[in-house]
Design an enzyme around this catalytic site. Sequence first.
Site, PDB file in Angstrom:
ATOM      1  N   GLU A 131       0.878  -1.181   0.000  1.00  0.00           N
ATOM      2  CA  GLU A 131       0.000   0.000   0.000  1.00  0.00           C
ATOM      3  C   GLU A 131       0.909   1.222   0.000  1.00  0.00           C
ATOM      4  O   GLU A 131       2.108   1.116   0.273  1.00  0.00           O
ATOM      5  CB  GLU A 131      -0.896   0.019   1.247  1.00  0.00           C
ATOM      6  CG  GLU A 131      -2.130  -0.853   1.116  1.00  0.00           C
ATOM      7  CD  GLU A 131      -3.062  -0.754   2.322  1.00  0.00           C
ATOM      8  OE1 GLU A 131      -2.867   0.115   3.187  1.00  0.00           O
ATOM      9  OE2 GLU A 131      -3.987  -1.575   2.391  1.00  0.00           O
ATOM     10  N   HIS A 248      -9.886   8.934   2.501  1.00  0.00           N
ATOM     11  CA  HIS A 248      -9.425   7.855   1.616  1.00  0.00           C
ATOM     12  C   HIS A 248      -9.649   8.298   0.177  1.00  0.00           C
ATOM     13  O   HIS A 248     -10.739   8.766  -0.168  1.00  0.00           O
ATOM     14  CB  HIS A 248     -10.184   6.562   1.906  1.00  0.00           C
ATOM     15  CG  HIS A 248      -9.525   5.354   1.335  1.00  0.00           C
ATOM     16  ND1 HIS A 248      -9.509   5.087  -0.015  1.00  0.00           N
ATOM     17  CD2 HIS A 248      -8.817   4.349   1.923  1.00  0.00           C
ATOM     18  CE1 HIS A 248      -8.831   3.962  -0.227  1.00  0.00           C
ATOM     19  NE2 HIS A 248      -8.403   3.498   0.931  1.00  0.00           N
ATOM     20  N   ARG A 294      -1.785   8.930   1.037  1.00  0.00           N
ATOM     21  CA  ARG A 294      -3.216   9.126   0.787  1.00  0.00           C
ATOM     22  C   ARG A 294      -3.645  10.582   0.676  1.00  0.00           C
ATOM     23  O   ARG A 294      -4.513  10.924  -0.126  1.00  0.00           O
ATOM     24  CB  ARG A 294      -4.020   8.508   1.934  1.00  0.00           C
ATOM     25  CG  ARG A 294      -4.142   7.050   1.796  1.00  0.00           C
ATOM     26  CD  ARG A 294      -4.978   6.474   2.893  1.00  0.00           C
ATOM     27  NE  ARG A 294      -4.811   5.039   2.770  1.00  0.00           N
ATOM     28  CZ  ARG A 294      -5.303   4.142   3.599  1.00  0.00           C
ATOM     29  NH1 ARG A 294      -6.016   4.537   4.636  1.00  0.00           N
ATOM     30  NH2 ARG A 294      -5.107   2.871   3.409  1.00  0.00           N
ATOM     31  N   HIS A 355     -12.405   8.931   6.133  1.00  0.00           N
ATOM     32  CA  HIS A 355     -12.117   7.514   6.341  1.00  0.00           C
ATOM     33  C   HIS A 355     -11.688   7.185   7.767  1.00  0.00           C
ATOM     34  O   HIS A 355     -12.148   6.213   8.345  1.00  0.00           O
ATOM     35  CB  HIS A 355     -10.998   7.124   5.363  1.00  0.00           C
ATOM     36  CG  HIS A 355     -10.622   5.677   5.392  1.00  0.00           C
ATOM     37  ND1 HIS A 355     -11.536   4.673   5.187  1.00  0.00           N
ATOM     38  CD2 HIS A 355      -9.413   5.061   5.589  1.00  0.00           C
ATOM     39  CE1 HIS A 355     -10.918   3.495   5.254  1.00  0.00           C
ATOM     40  NE2 HIS A 355      -9.645   3.709   5.509  1.00  0.00           N
ATOM     41  N   ARG A 390      -1.785   8.650   8.841  1.00  0.00           N
ATOM     42  CA  ARG A 390      -1.726   7.223   9.186  1.00  0.00           C
ATOM     43  C   ARG A 390      -1.286   6.398   7.978  1.00  0.00           C
ATOM     44  O   ARG A 390      -1.850   6.509   6.892  1.00  0.00           O
ATOM     45  CB  ARG A 390      -3.104   6.745   9.642  1.00  0.00           C
ATOM     46  CG  ARG A 390      -3.149   5.266   9.980  1.00  0.00           C
ATOM     47  CD  ARG A 390      -4.534   4.870  10.425  1.00  0.00           C
ATOM     48  NE  ARG A 390      -5.484   4.982   9.359  1.00  0.00           N
ATOM     49  CZ  ARG A 390      -5.788   4.011   8.502  1.00  0.00           C
ATOM     50  NH1 ARG A 390      -5.193   2.830   8.587  1.00  0.00           N
ATOM     51  NH2 ARG A 390      -6.672   4.194   7.553  1.00  0.00           N
TER      52      ARG A 390
HETATM   53  C1  SIN Z   1      -7.846   0.208   2.313  1.00  0.00           C
HETATM   54  O1  SIN Z   1      -8.057  -0.992   2.168  1.00  0.00           O
HETATM   55  O2  SIN Z   1      -7.544   0.948   1.388  1.00  0.00           O
HETATM   56  C2  SIN Z   1      -7.979   0.805   3.672  1.00  0.00           C
HETATM   57  C3  SIN Z   1      -6.966   0.298   4.586  1.00  0.00           C
HETATM   58  C4  SIN Z   1      -6.724   1.281   5.695  1.00  0.00           C
HETATM   59  O3  SIN Z   1      -7.429   2.268   5.794  1.00  0.00           O
HETATM   60  O4  SIN Z   1      -5.790   1.086   6.460  1.00  0.00           O
END
Ligand code: SIN
Length: 538
Positions: A131, A248, A294, A355, A390
Amino acid sequence: MSDKLEFRRYLVDIDSISSSQLFTDCLIIGTGIAGLRAALETAEHRNVIVVCKGNVKDSNTFKAQGGIASAIDETDSFEAHTADTLKTGCGMCDEEVVELVVRQGPELIEQLLGWDTEFDLSGSRIATTLEGGHSHPRVAHAHGDETGRIIAEALIEKVRQNSKIRILENFFVIDLLTSNQNKCMGIIGRNSRGESQIIWAARTILATGGAGRLYRETTNPEVATGDGVAMAYRAGAVLRDLEFVQFHPTTLYIAGATRALITETLRGEGAILVDNKGRKFMKDYHEAAELAPRDVVSRAILSQMRKTESTNVHLDVSHFDKVYFAKRFPFINELLDSFDIDIAKDLIPVRPSAHYMIGGVKTDSSGKTNIDNLYACGEVASTGLHGANRLGSNSLLEGLVFGKMAGRAVSQSSKATAAHLKHPLIKYQIPHSDRTRLDTDDVRNSLRALMWRNVGITRSSQPLAEAQEIIRFWQRYVMDKVFDSPEGWECQNMLTVSLLMAQSAQKRQESRGVHFRRDFPDCDDERFKKHIEISREQ
Ligand code: SIN
C-alpha cells in the site's frame, strides 16, 4: 465567546436509585478489533461486559478491506516498518509507541492465525501486499479484500466462547459516570429493552471507533458518529490532534449508492487513476504516482476533478485478469457486478471521502487516559502511533496491540474488580426546555454537508470560522434538549465533535500530513511541531 464548549455534564437526567444496575470488573464499549482484543485479554483475570450500540458486527473493523500491516516477511524489518510509519506521520509520531506497536505485530498476527483467522497464504506463509507509503509489501489480508470481516468474525467467536465475557448488543452508552475525584465509575446508557441502565465498572475501556459520519462522504458505517470522543470530552478527558482526519482517495462514487471503500491494495497491485478524459494524472502530482501518500492522492483527485469539471475520477483495472480479480477482491467484484460494471471494459468511478479519525482521546502507552480507571484504544484513541498521517493498514495493527495492552493493564490491576466498586448515589436533573421542535435528521444532514464543505480535505480560516459559527448556532437549540433516543444523542455528540474538530483545524495554521490549509500551505515546524490538545473546563 469562549473557545471551549460550555454545556451540561450529562446528556440525560440520572437517578441511580431508579435505574436498573449492573456491576462488572471491566466494561468495554465497542466491538471493533480493539474492543474485542481488549475483552479477550481482560478476561484472563477479570469479568467483562462488552456493549455495542448496534449489532456486534457493526464496526469500521468489519468493513476494513486492505489488511493489517506488519513486518512478517523475512526480507522486511521492524526498522523499515518503523521508518515508514514515522515518515508518514510527518514528525508527529511518538517514536516509542511506533516501535512498541511495530514489534508486537508478527506475534499478534500469528495469534490471530491460531484463533482461526483465515489469512491468505503464499505457500505456507501469510501473503503480504503493498500500500502507499510502505517500502515493503507488508499488508496481510484475508479472503482477499474482506480482511476486517474475517478478523472480526474470528475474534467474535473467541469472545463468545469465553464464559467471563458477556456481550450486550443494541446498548447505547450515553455518558461516562465520573466522581468528583476524576475517577470513571462506569456508564449510563439505554439497554436493548429501551430502559435506562447504569453499569458500574471498576475499569472502563473506550473502544468506540471513529467519526466518519460527521462527513457527507465517508467510508464509515452508520455507527461511526464520534460518541466515544464526545462522552470522553464531557467527562473531562484530554483530546488530541482532532484536526487530523484521513480522507481515503478511492470511494465508489455512484449517485444514490453507499460510498463503499475501494481498497488501496488495488492500486498497490497496479490499478491506475484516470480522469474523465481517460488521462493518467498521478505522475503530475507525485513521483510515487498511485502509491503516493493518501493525502497527496486525495488532493490530486480533487484538483483533477476541478480541472476537468467532473464529479469524480476513475480507477482503471482493465489490465487485471478477471478470474484473479474476482478471487483477490471478491467484495469489490460483487459490488461492481451489482452496478453492472465490467472491469474489462468499464472504469470504476471513485472520489475521496472521510475515512479515519487520527486524533482522539489521549492515552499513554498502556491505553490509560487522564481520567482514573478509564482507558481508550483503537480509532477513538490518540496513542501517538499515527502522528499527522496514518500509514495504510496500521490501524488494525494498532487496535490489536492497544486492545491487548489496555486489557492487560486492567487484568493485572489488583483493584480492578467489582468488589472494589464504590459508587455514590447520582441524581442529576436537567431543566426542561421546549424551545422549538427538532428534526434531528435535518440537523445531521446539514452538519455532514457543512463538515464536508468547510472542514474537509482542504481548509482555510474563513470557512473554518463559518463552520464554528453555524455549529454553535445549531448547538443552541439541540444541546438544551433531553432526548430519549440514540438519534438525538448521536446528533448532540456529532455537533460536539464537529465543533472541536473545526476549532483544532483552525488552530493549526500550517499544512502537515492529512491537514492541508490553503492559507498556510507549508509545514511550520517552528510553531506547530506540537500536538493540539483540548479538554473541557471542569
Ligand atoms: C484500504 O483498504 O484501502 C484501507 C486500509 C486502511 O485504511 O488502512
